[in-house]
Enzyme design. Structure first.
Site, PDB file in Angstrom:
ATOM      1  N   ASP A 160       0.872  -1.180   0.000  1.00  0.00           N
ATOM      2  CA  ASP A 160       0.000   0.000   0.000  1.00  0.00           C
ATOM      3  C   ASP A 160       0.911   1.233   0.000  1.00  0.00           C
ATOM      4  O   ASP A 160       2.141   1.120  -0.143  1.00  0.00           O
ATOM      5  CB  ASP A 160      -1.019  -0.052   1.151  1.00  0.00           C
ATOM      6  CG  ASP A 160      -0.417   0.224   2.533  1.00  0.00           C
ATOM      7  OD1 ASP A 160       0.819   0.423   2.638  1.00  0.00           O
ATOM      8  OD2 ASP A 160      -1.186   0.240   3.512  1.00  0.00           O
ATOM      9  N   CYS A 173       2.400  -3.401   4.256  1.00  0.00           N
ATOM     10  CA  CYS A 173       1.590  -2.246   4.665  1.00  0.00           C
ATOM     11  C   CYS A 173       2.337  -1.583   5.817  1.00  0.00           C
ATOM     12  O   CYS A 173       3.528  -1.865   6.024  1.00  0.00           O
ATOM     13  CB  CYS A 173       0.153  -2.648   5.018  1.00  0.00           C
ATOM     14  SG  CYS A 173      -0.064  -3.554   6.553  1.00  0.00           S
ATOM     15  N   GLY A 174       1.680  -0.727   6.569  1.00  0.00           N
ATOM     16  CA  GLY A 174       2.385   0.002   7.630  1.00  0.00           C
ATOM     17  C   GLY A 174       2.963  -0.908   8.691  1.00  0.00           C
ATOM     18  O   GLY A 174       4.121  -0.778   9.084  1.00  0.00           O
ATOM     19  N   THR A 175       2.162  -1.829   9.146  1.00  0.00           N
ATOM     20  CA  THR A 175       2.601  -2.743  10.205  1.00  0.00           C
ATOM     21  C   THR A 175       2.770  -4.183   9.729  1.00  0.00           C
ATOM     22  O   THR A 175       3.332  -5.005  10.457  1.00  0.00           O
ATOM     23  CB  THR A 175       1.535  -2.787  11.324  1.00  0.00           C
ATOM     24  OG1 THR A 175       0.292  -3.195  10.713  1.00  0.00           O
ATOM     25  CG2 THR A 175       1.359  -1.426  11.987  1.00  0.00           C
ATOM     26  N   GLY A 229      -2.523  -5.347   8.902  1.00  0.00           N
ATOM     27  CA  GLY A 229      -3.748  -5.200   8.104  1.00  0.00           C
ATOM     28  C   GLY A 229      -3.712  -6.064   6.860  1.00  0.00           C
ATOM     29  O   GLY A 229      -4.683  -6.783   6.550  1.00  0.00           O
TER      30      GLY A 229
HETATM   31  C1  RB5 Z   1      -2.425   2.769   6.370  1.00  0.00           C
HETATM   32  O1  RB5 Z   1      -2.383   4.041   6.901  1.00  0.00           O
HETATM   33  C2  RB5 Z   1      -2.154   1.742   7.435  1.00  0.00           C
HETATM   34  O2  RB5 Z   1      -3.250   1.641   8.276  1.00  0.00           O
HETATM   35  C3  RB5 Z   1      -1.840   0.417   6.818  1.00  0.00           C
HETATM   36  O3  RB5 Z   1      -0.704   0.520   6.025  1.00  0.00           O
HETATM   37  C4  RB5 Z   1      -1.552  -0.735   7.744  1.00  0.00           C
HETATM   38  O4  RB5 Z   1      -0.566  -0.427   8.664  1.00  0.00           O
HETATM   39  C5  RB5 Z   1      -2.678  -1.393   8.375  1.00  0.00           C
HETATM   40  O5  RB5 Z   1      -2.542  -2.412   9.067  1.00  0.00           O
END
Ligand code: RB5
Length: 155
Positions: free
Chosen positions: A7, A65-67, A70
């Site tokens: 993402d 993704c960020g973490t 998600g």
């Molecule tokens: C996007 O801002 C963020 O929520 C996504 O990349 C992720 O970390 C979600 O788990």
């Protein structure tokens, strides 16, 4: 083939991993954007990556993704996908050997040395370890049963 995508949070990390794959002549397909775009939310990215991974049983995915959380939740909704968030080489190794994970999920916003600096070695460990089979087959079969049960609307 390695199917890779991220993402908006993971574009820089994705580029870093792609450079590693390219330099090591590892076949890959980048299925997402190289710049931020509206609507590049992780569920849609997960969908694109999973669709490609499932096209060939030898494919593996890298989903960022960020973490990593998600996108792993989203990927694991897809039948036949076993996505693992890994923050160490060991987790990546065991996700392949025990769980036959077919998607590695990475978190681009993690600040500890556990992750960002080690993204390449985690990727390397994921790609170069293989499912052990044997006693794990029984457990994966049970996961498959869960998957089927809920797809059929059972409880
Ligand atoms: C996007 O801002 C963020 O929520 C996504 O990349 C992720 O970390 C979600 O788990």
């Amino acid at each position: 083939m390695i199917i890779i995508g991220s993402d908006h949070t993971g574009i820089e990390l994705k580029k870093k991993i792609i450079s590693y794959l390219y330099e090591n002549k590892i076949e890959y397909a980048d299925v997402t954007n190289f710049k931020n775009q509206d609507g590049d939310d992780y569920p849609g990215i997960a969908r694109t990556i999973c669709t490609e991974v499932l096209k060939d049983k030898n494919n593996l995915g890298i989903a960022i993704c960020g973490t990593g959380i998600g996108i792993s939740i989203a990927c694991n909704k897809v039948r036949g996908i076993r996505a693992a968030v890994c923050t160490s080489e060991y987790m990546a190794e065991m996700s392949r050997k025990d769980n036959n994970a077919n998607i590695l999920c990475l978190g681009a916003r993690l600040k500890n040395s556990d992750r960002k600096e080690n993204a390449i070695s985690i990727t390397n460990s994921f790609i170069n370890n293989f499912y052990d089979g044997g006693r794990h087959e029984r457990r994966l079969k049970k996961i498959k049963e869960l998957e089927n049960m809920y797809l059929e609307g059972g409880r």
